[in-house]
Write a protein that holds these residues in place. Structure first.
Motif, mmCIF file in Angstrom:
data_model
loop_
_atom_site.group_PDB
_atom_site.id
_atom_site.type_symbol
_atom_site.label_atom_id
_atom_site.label_comp_id
_atom_site.label_asym_id
_atom_site.label_seq_id
_atom_site.Cartn_x
_atom_site.Cartn_y
_atom_site.Cartn_z
ATOM 1 N N PHE A 186 0.796 -1.221 0.000
ATOM 2 C CA PHE A 186 0.000 0.000 0.000
ATOM 3 C C PHE A 186 0.835 1.282 0.000
ATOM 4 N N VAL A 187 2.152 1.159 0.078
ATOM 5 C CA VAL A 187 3.006 2.353 0.033
ATOM 6 C C VAL A 187 2.756 3.096 -1.279
ATOM 7 N N GLY A 188 2.578 4.410 -1.161
ATOM 8 C CA GLY A 188 2.321 5.247 -2.325
ATOM 9 C C GLY A 188 0.850 5.462 -2.615
ATOM 10 N N TRP A 189 -0.035 4.744 -1.918
ATOM 11 C CA TRP A 189 -1.468 4.916 -2.120
ATOM 12 C C TRP A 189 -1.934 6.218 -1.470
ATOM 13 N N GLU A 190 -2.848 6.903 -2.137
ATOM 14 C CA GLU A 190 -3.431 8.122 -1.574
ATOM 15 C C GLU A 190 -4.610 7.748 -0.682
ATOM 16 N N ASN A 191 -4.630 8.309 0.503
ATOM 17 C CA ASN A 191 -5.663 8.024 1.492
ATOM 18 C C ASN A 191 -6.227 9.310 2.066
ATOM 19 N N TYR A 192 -7.338 9.171 2.753
ATOM 20 C CA TYR A 192 -7.903 10.242 3.559
ATOM 21 C C TYR A 192 -7.962 9.775 5.004
ATOM 22 N N GLY A 193 -7.893 10.718 5.940
ATOM 23 C CA GLY A 193 -8.091 10.380 7.341
ATOM 24 C C GLY A 193 -6.836 10.145 8.139
ATOM 25 N N ASP A 194 -5.742 10.789 7.789
ATOM 26 C CA ASP A 194 -4.523 10.621 8.580
ATOM 27 C C ASP A 194 -4.797 10.983 10.042
ATOM 28 N N THR A 195 -4.103 10.304 10.953
ATOM 29 C CA THR A 195 -4.320 10.516 12.376
ATOM 30 C C THR A 195 -3.615 11.791 12.843
ATOM 31 N N ILE A 196 -4.376 12.691 13.446
ATOM 32 C CA ILE A 196 -3.824 13.944 13.966
ATOM 33 C C ILE A 196 -3.391 13.783 15.416
ATOM 34 N N PHE A 197 -4.255 13.200 16.230
ATOM 35 C CA PHE A 197 -3.945 12.933 17.641
ATOM 36 C C PHE A 197 -4.446 11.541 18.001
ATOM 37 N N THR A 198 -3.759 10.910 18.956
ATOM 38 C CA THR A 198 -4.273 9.729 19.638
ATOM 39 C C THR A 198 -4.032 9.928 21.128
ATOM 40 N N PHE A 199 -5.073 9.664 21.926
ATOM 41 C CA PHE A 199 -4.996 9.803 23.377
ATOM 42 C C PHE A 199 -5.318 8.471 24.028
ATOM 43 N N VAL A 200 -4.557 8.115 25.049
ATOM 44 C CA VAL A 200 -4.837 6.936 25.863
ATOM 45 C C VAL A 200 -4.997 7.395 27.305
ATOM 46 N N LYS A 201 -6.171 7.154 27.854
ATOM 47 C CA LYS A 201 -6.521 7.625 29.202
ATOM 48 C C LYS A 201 -6.259 9.129 29.338
ATOM 49 N N GLY A 202 -6.545 9.836 28.263
ATOM 50 C CA GLY A 202 -6.411 11.285 28.274
ATOM 51 C C GLY A 202 -5.019 11.803 28.015
ATOM 52 N N GLN A 203 -4.054 10.917 27.868
ATOM 53 C CA GLN A 203 -2.674 11.333 27.613
ATOM 54 C C GLN A 203 -2.361 11.229 26.123
ATOM 55 N N PRO A 204 -1.763 12.251 25.535
ATOM 56 C CA PRO A 204 -1.436 12.180 24.109
ATOM 57 C C PRO A 204 -0.301 11.191 23.863
ATOM 58 N N VAL A 205 -0.539 10.220 22.979
ATOM 59 C CA VAL A 205 0.493 9.229 22.648
ATOM 60 C C VAL A 205 0.895 9.329 21.174
ATOM 61 N N TRP A 206 0.157 10.114 20.403
ATOM 62 C CA TRP A 206 0.547 10.418 19.030
ATOM 63 C C TRP A 206 0.041 11.804 18.654
ATOM 64 N N GLN A 207 0.893 12.578 18.024
ATOM 65 C CA GLN A 207 0.510 13.864 17.460
ATOM 66 C C GLN A 207 1.212 14.012 16.122
ATOM 67 N N LYS A 208 0.438 14.244 15.075
ATOM 68 C CA LYS A 208 1.026 14.361 13.748
ATOM 69 C C LYS A 208 2.083 15.449 13.736
ATOM 70 N N GLY A 209 3.217 15.137 13.138
ATOM 71 C CA GLY A 209 4.323 16.071 13.093
ATOM 72 C C GLY A 209 5.314 15.877 14.213
ATOM 73 N N SER A 210 4.955 15.007 15.201
ATOM 74 C CA SER A 210 5.861 14.739 16.293
ATOM 75 C C SER A 210 6.926 13.742 15.850
ATOM 76 N N LYS A 211 8.015 13.715 16.530
ATOM 77 C CA LYS A 211 9.114 12.783 16.219
ATOM 78 C C LYS A 211 9.050 11.567 17.119
#
Length: 427
Positions: free
Chosen positions: A402-427
């Motif tokens: 699927f590499v190179g496929w165009e998609n919609y809906g990239d993940t901006i944030f993910t929170f677990v128990k209210g704590q951010p565990v993913w933020q788009k643009g983060s390293k």
């Protein structure tokens, strides 16, 4: 600590997106509204008009630790899950050592506690070391935290062993989760026994390799009263026998993977290991049967079967490469792009299949966007396109076509128990 996710949208019961903000406190959803302007929050996250959902739940991933950490680790696998919007995942036991005793299982949970950024639940095996006919001590493994029991990666070959395992699972009120594959019918196959296998001169895997073992197990589940869950259903015959079993009142649930819903054997362009997965990509009629199975309730949920491998071992022919495809980081996005945007599925159905249903099937306290529930949440940019880029993967595995496929809906944030565990643009 009081946290606010503002300027978001949630999916309503009539499949309309409505403005919403989420108030989080003590790791729980405190309130869902539109404006909490009078409240003082310690942290505020701006959803920028994007979709907020409950965190996704994946009941089928491979994290490869211990034993195969060059493929994946609990840390990288859980980070990949977070990047895809998953907040709870269930990890398979085909590891080294196999977690077939409470002590081995506890050692994995110690690693999870140290390294995982999302909720990780660990499966225990049905039999000792996966390949044996000796049942594990299910009561002891349940007490040690086993999520459910499976020999994923290999089917239980002996009906007698499966019958006894189902009786024991039922006695312990635990699900038995099956990778269905009758090895006597494999005949060295590496891809679906169809048109492309003939064209590529590769040995094929018969559909009946999967469906015949499901049929066997369904009757055993009926005899034992066991909750029987079928992994990664791929054939129209499998859908048919599961449908019939549900009509007969047998306690069966089943999952399907995104790649089997979107791809079929005709899409395979060449003899290249990134297209090799187990079960294999089947025919177009099988793919349509899977879609219909989801829509009519025969299939209950979508699970990724995220299966990372090393670059060199997958970068070769079907005959030499191991089976497996990664999927955690773009599963929701693929389903949203190919089915919601085209009108085949509704957003509500997809959230149901990827969060609500998998949690409900296994009795997990997650998967619901409700006040009082754990603040396990994801924010998806469903109106913005992006390209799947393996250089951005958090997983160690990049084995996917699927590499190179165009998609919609990239993940901006993910929170677990209210704590951010993913933020788009983060390293």
């Amino acid at each position: 600590m009081k946290t606010l996710i503002k300027n978001g949208k949630i999916n309503s019961f009539d499949n309309q997106l409505i403005d919403a903000a989420i108030w989080i406190e003590e790791g729980l959803i405190k309130a869902i509204g539109t404006d909490f302007a009078e409240e003082a929050f310690d942290r505020v996250y701006d959803a920028q008009g994007q979709l907020i959902t409950q965190g996704l739940v994946d009941v089928h991933v491979h994290f490869r630790e211990p034993g195969f950490t060059y493929k994946e680790t609990i840390k990288t696998g859980s980070e990949a899950a977070a990047r895809g919007g998953f907040t709870t995942v269930c990890a398979m036991p085909n590891l080294n050592p196999v977690p077939d005793t409470p002590e081995k299982l506890k050692a994995i949970y110690d690693l999870i506690a140290k390294d995982a950024v999302v909720n990780v639940l660990q499966y225990a095996p049905i039999t000792a070391d996966l390949r044996s006919e000796v049942l594990t001590d299910m009561a002891a493994l349940k007490a040690a935290g086993a999520f459910a029991f499976t020999n994923d990666g290999v089917g239980v070959q002996t009906a007698g062993t499966m019958y006894l395992a189902m009786k024991e699972a039922a006695a312990n009120d635990m699900a038995l989760v099956a990778h269905t594959e009758d090895e006597s019918l494999l005949f060295g196959g590496v891809m679906h026994a169809g048109k492309r296998a003939s064209e590529l001169n590769l040995p094929g895997i018969l559909s009946v390799t999967e469906s015949s073992q499901i049929a066997r197990d369904l009757l055993l589940a009926e005899a034992t009263g066991c909750h029987y869950h079928v992994c990664h259903v791929s054939t129209k015959e499998s859908v048919r026998v599961i449908r019939d079993a549900k009509k007969a009142g047998i306690k069966v649930t089943a999952e399907v993977s995104p790649h089997h819903l979107i791809l079929c054997e005709e899409d395979i362009p060449e003899d290249f290991g990134y297209w090799k997965m187990n079960p294999p990509l089947r025919g177009s009629e099988d793919r349509e049967a899977l879609i219909e199975g989801l829509l009519d309730g025969t299939l209950d949920c979508i699970a990724t079967d995220h299966a990372p491998h090393g670059f060199e071992e997958k970068n070769q022919s079907f005959l030499k490469a191991p089976f497996g495809i990664v999927g955690s980081e773009y599963a929701f996005q693929l389903i949203y792009t190919h089915f919601v945007k085209t009108g085949r599925f509704t957003l509500e159905q997809v959230i149901d299949w990827m969060a609500v249903k998998p949690a409900a099937i296994f009795g997990l306290n997650t998967g619901r966007l409700e006040v009082g529930q754990p603040a396990d949440l994801a924010v998806f940019a469903i109106d913005e396109s992006y390209t799947i880029d393996d250089k951005e993967f958090k997983s160690l595995g990049v084995n996917t076509p699927f590499v190179g496929w165009e998609n919609y809906g990239d993940t901006i944030f993910t929170f677990v128990k209210g704590q951010p565990v993913w933020q788009k643009g983060s390293k």
